[in-house]
Design an enzyme around this catalytic site. Structure first.
Site, PDB file in Angstrom:
ATOM      1  N   SER A 140       0.259 -42.021 -18.470  1.00 45.07           N
ATOM      2  CA  SER A 140      -0.905 -41.717 -19.341  1.00 45.07           C
ATOM      3  C   SER A 140      -0.577 -41.236 -20.612  1.00 45.07           C
ATOM      4  CB  SER A 140      -1.611 -40.752 -18.505  1.00 45.07           C
ATOM      5  OG  SER A 140      -2.352 -39.862 -19.305  1.00 45.07           O
ATOM      6  N   TYR A 153      -0.834 -32.501 -14.659  1.00 48.26           N
ATOM      7  CA  TYR A 153      -1.149 -33.845 -14.593  1.00 48.26           C
ATOM      8  C   TYR A 153      -0.199 -34.333 -15.826  1.00 48.26           C
ATOM      9  CZ  TYR A 153      -3.623 -38.384 -15.609  1.00 48.26           C
ATOM     10  OH  TYR A 153      -3.812 -39.878 -15.778  1.00 48.26           O
ATOM     11  N   ALA A 154      -0.022 -33.701 -16.781  1.00 49.01           N
ATOM     12  CA  ALA A 154       0.821 -34.261 -18.061  1.00 49.01           C
ATOM     13  C   ALA A 154       2.148 -34.288 -17.674  1.00 49.01           C
ATOM     14  CB  ALA A 154       0.487 -33.348 -19.344  1.00 49.01           C
ATOM     15  N   ALA A 155       2.742 -33.190 -16.718  1.00 52.65           N
ATOM     16  CA  ALA A 155       4.017 -33.157 -16.246  1.00 52.65           C
ATOM     17  C   ALA A 155       4.157 -34.226 -15.230  1.00 52.65           C
ATOM     18  CB  ALA A 155       4.120 -31.845 -15.463  1.00 52.65           C
ATOM     19  N   LYS A 157       2.787 -37.303 -15.328  1.00 47.99           N
ATOM     20  CA  LYS A 157       2.792 -38.528 -16.196  1.00 47.99           C
ATOM     21  C   LYS A 157       4.123 -38.622 -17.155  1.00 47.99           C
ATOM     22  CE  LYS A 157      -0.619 -40.227 -14.126  1.00 47.99           C
ATOM     23  NZ  LYS A 157      -0.537 -41.572 -13.396  1.00 47.99           N
TER      24      LYS A 157
END
Ligand SMILES: NC(=O)c1ccc[n+]([C@@H]2O[C@H](COP(=O)([O-])OP(=O)(O)OC[C@H]3O[C@@H](n4cnc5c(N)ncnc54)[C@H](OP(=O)(O)O)[C@@H]3O)[C@@H](O)[C@H]2O)c1
Length: 262
Positions: A140, A153-155, A157
């Site tokens: 992402s 979520y960022a971790a 991705k």
């Protein structure tokens, strides 16, 4: 890469970006797909919608080891080899870290990262039989630029991107290309609970992904030149992204308040 006669295993192919990737591959001549997803109705609907393709559907959850084993044994028995693995299934639960349930934190990591890594491990013996193989992993934009309220979520991705790079280097003796797709906001079910203005269509993401696969690209980054500039800025001058996040903190919080697709 020549797509003729290629055999594709894809997770989350029954909706959104995954389904569009299947449609794009069908248009370019691929016929054989194995698709993993949790909802049987969605898998059945996919088969009905694309009658020209041959589907092995595997009802399963990528967070469950036994379901991954079932997917691999299905492919192994039917095809005996695999050319393309597309790790697309993913979920999101946004919010302040302190507000996220333990369950949502664990499940985002298990679905987005652990399942992806385990399926790749289990698919490798089949992929190693391919004369021209590939692994496509869906990350992402947040895998490059982490934003508040998307810490978990960022971790997950960012982990996907690092895993891809390590695997491509680990597999360099094999004809298996490993690539990562970094979509921006895309108009799918995942985004129904988010408040976003401009979104890409899943068809646009699928076309860029398949073009990238055919061209042997390593990273397919959606969002154009602007996104590439932001990624450079995040690397070289992260304090500028910090300032943007601080200036927009309340607006970002409001827009992501309900964003959950698990
Ligand atoms: N949409 C965006 O704005 C956006 C942006 C950046 C990155 N991405 C990434 O792109 C990928 C696809 O996203 P999307 O927007 O197409 O999502 P989507 O519309 O919600 O579709 C997700 C697909 O994955 C399947 N899936 C979800 N959890 C699963 C699990 N535990 N086991 C097996 N299958 C599962 C779903 O089927 P079932 O529910 O039946 O299991 C569905 O087929 C994800 O990795 C996502 O993180 C999306």
């Amino acid at each position: 890469m020549d797509l003729k006669n290629k055999k594709v295993l894809i997770t989350g192919g029954s909706a959104g970006i995954g389904k569009s990737i299947i449609q794009e591959l069908v248009q370019r001549g691929v016929r054989d797909f194995a698709v993993v997803g949790r909802r049987k109705e969605a898998l059945d609907a996919l088969k009905a919608e694309i009658p020209s393709a041959n589907f092995l559907t595997i009802q399963g959850n990528v967070a469950k080891v036994e379901d991954l084993d079932k997917a691999i044994s299905t492919v192994s028995e039917a095809w005996g080899e695999l050319d393309i693995l597309i790790n697309n299934a993913g979920v999101v639960s946004a919010g302040l870290l302190s507000d996220l349930s333990d369950e949502d934190i664990i499940n985002q990591i298990n679905i987005n990262v652990t399942g992806l890594i385990l399926l790749t491990k289990k698919a490798l013996p089949l992929l190693m039989k391919s004369k021209e193989g590939a692994i496509m992993n869906l990350s992402s934009g947040y895998g490059y630029i982490a934003m508040p309220f998307y810490s978990v979520y960022a971790a997950t991705k960012a982990a996907v991107g690092q895993f891809s790079d390590a695997m491509r280097r680990e597999l360099h003796q094999y004809p298996i290309h490993v690539m990562t797709v970094y979509p921006s906001a895309t108009d799918t079910d995942m985004m129904k609970t988010a408040v976003v203005g401009q979104m890409d269509t899943p068809e646009e993401v699928a076309k860029a992904s398949v073009d990238g696969l055919l061209n042997g690209e390593i990273n397919v980054i959606l969002g154009g030149k602007e996104r590439e500039e932001q990624i450079k800025m995040n690397f070289l001058e992260p304090e500028k992204i910090d300032a943007f996040a601080a200036a927009n903190y309340e607006a970002l919080r409001e827009r992501t308040k309900q964003h959950r697709s698990m």
